[in-house]
Design an enzyme around this catalytic site. Sequence first.
Site, PDB file in Angstrom:
ATOM      1  N   ALA A 116     -38.569 133.494  56.247  1.00  0.00           N
ATOM      2  CA  ALA A 116     -38.156 134.512  56.523  1.00  0.00           C
ATOM      3  C   ALA A 116     -37.905 135.633  57.669  1.00  0.00           C
ATOM      4  O   ALA A 116     -38.095 135.007  58.435  1.00  0.00           O
ATOM      5  CB  ALA A 116     -39.354 135.619  55.183  1.00  0.00           C
ATOM      6  N   LYS A 117     -37.413 136.853  57.383  1.00  0.00           N
ATOM      7  CA  LYS A 117     -37.488 137.538  58.094  1.00  0.00           C
ATOM      8  C   LYS A 117     -37.193 138.956  57.753  1.00  0.00           C
ATOM      9  O   LYS A 117     -36.914 138.945  56.361  1.00  0.00           O
ATOM     10  CB  LYS A 117     -36.564 137.113  59.610  1.00  0.00           C
ATOM     11  CG  LYS A 117     -36.313 137.856  61.028  1.00  0.00           C
ATOM     12  CD  LYS A 117     -37.810 136.733  61.245  1.00  0.00           C
ATOM     13  CE  LYS A 117     -37.432 136.967  62.450  1.00  0.00           C
ATOM     14  NZ  LYS A 117     -38.911 136.537  63.453  1.00  0.00           N
TER      15      LYS A 117
END
Length: 427
Positions: A116-117
Amino acid sequence: MVAVKSVEKFAMECETEHFLMAQRQLDEIAGEMGLDPELHERLRYPKRSLIVTIPVRMDDGRVKSFTGYRVHHDVTLGPAKGGIRYHPDVNLGEVAGLAMLMTWKCALMGLPYGGAKGGVRCEPWKLSAGELERMTRRYTSEIINLIGPDKDIPAPDMYTNEQTMAWIMDTYSINVGHTVPSVVTGKPVSIGGSYGRQEATGRGVAYCARRAAAHQNLAAQSPKVVIQGFGNVGSVAAKLLHESGYKVVAVSDVYGGIYNENGLDISRLLAYVSEMGRVQDFAAARNISNEELLTLPCDILIPAALGNQIHKGNVDQLECKIIVEGANGPTGPEADQILFDRGVLVVPDILANAGGVIVSYFEWVQGLMHFFWTEEEVNHRLEEIMGKACDQVFAMASKTGLRTRMAALRIGISRLAEAKRLRGLYP
Ligand code: NAD
C-alpha cells in the site's frame, strides 16, 4: 484463456511516468519468468484506490482543501502495508507505483503483507504543527474504512514521522472507541512502538553492504564507502559501517558533501551535524559537490537521499564496485543495465532498504501480542531476515544471469503468483 482488459479507465487516471516505470519493471520480469498472463494482468494495476478531499482550518481562520490518497496494490498475502508521505509531488500515479513496489518488497522479504501507499499533496514545511495535526486527523478519518490492524497498516514516509503516526493512531482509536496501537507502525516507543525501528532501515543497508562486500571478496580490505544523504538512513549506515571497520570516505546532504580519502571520523561528524545542521566545513575533510561525490573512487556507493541520482548522464563516471540502494529508485533503468554490464553489483532498493518494513512488521506483531522485545532481539531477527533475502537474491541472480534487481523481483513476484494461483480468481 486471454486476460480481459477491463481496467483502461482506471489506467488513464494513474498512468503517470512514475507508475508506468513501476509497471514496465513488472512487464519486463513477467516476460523473463514466463508469468501466467492472467496473473500478470491482475498485478499491473492497484486493487483499490481512494482519493479524498481534506478540508483543514488554517491558523489564520481560513479553510483550505488538500487532496489525499490511499492505494492498496495487492492484499493476497495479508493486510496492506505502506507509508504515508506529505509532499507537493504526491499524485495518484506516484502513490500507486510506490504501492506496487511495497507489494514486491513485502513478498521478497517473506512478510505476511500486501502493498500500500498513501499521501497528501501539500507543502508540509509551510504548515504549522497545529495545521499538520488537523490535516493528519481529517485525512485519517477520510481513509478510516480502508485502514485497520487486519486491513492496512500505515507507516511514516517522506515528511511524516513518529508524531504523525501517533495522531493517526489516536484518531483511529477514538473513532472505534478503544486503543488500537497496531493500526500504524513507526509510533513512539511510549505508545507501542518497537525498539530499533528508528535505526532499522540504515541497519539493514549496512547489513546488505557487508553481505555484498563479502560476496565480492572485498570485506577483508577495509572497504571504502561513499554515502549520499546523511539523514535517518545514511547516517545510521555510516555509523554502523564505520564501527565494522569500513572506511567511510565521503558523505553528503542537501547542501553538499565532504571527502577524506583516509576515512571520516563518523562519531565526531554526527556530533558536528547535530550542532551545525549540515556536513560541509567539517574539519579534516574537503568540501565537494553532490555530483562529485557520486563519482569518487570507492568500493561501496550508498545513495540514501533521493530517487533517480544514477542515470545515463553520470553512470559512466561512477567508480564503485558495489551500489547499495538506501533510497527508493536511485538508479534509472538504463543505468542499471550499464552497471550490470560493467560487473558492478547493485543491491536493489526493495532488498537494501527493507529493514524499515521488517521492523515495522515486528512492531505490529509485538502490538498484537502485547508482548515487547528487547532491541537485541529486534536487531537479531532483522539480520536473520535480511541475510536470508540477500542470499536468495544473489543465488537467483547467479542461477538465472538476471540483474540483481530483476532477481529480487522474480523471487517476490513468484511467491505472490503462487499464492494468487492457490487462492484463485473470485467469483
Ligand atoms: P531523511 O530526510 O532523514 O534524510 C535525507 C537526507 O538526504 C538528508 O541528509 C538530506 O539533506 C539529504 N538530501 C536531500 N536532498 C539531497 C540532494 N539533492 N542531494 C544530496 N542529499 C540530499 O530521509 P531518510 O529517512 O534518511 O530517507 C532517505 C531515503 O531512503 C529516501 O529516498 C527514502 O524514501 C528512503 N527510505 C527511507 C526509509 C526509512 O525508514 N527512513 C525506508 C525506506 C526507504
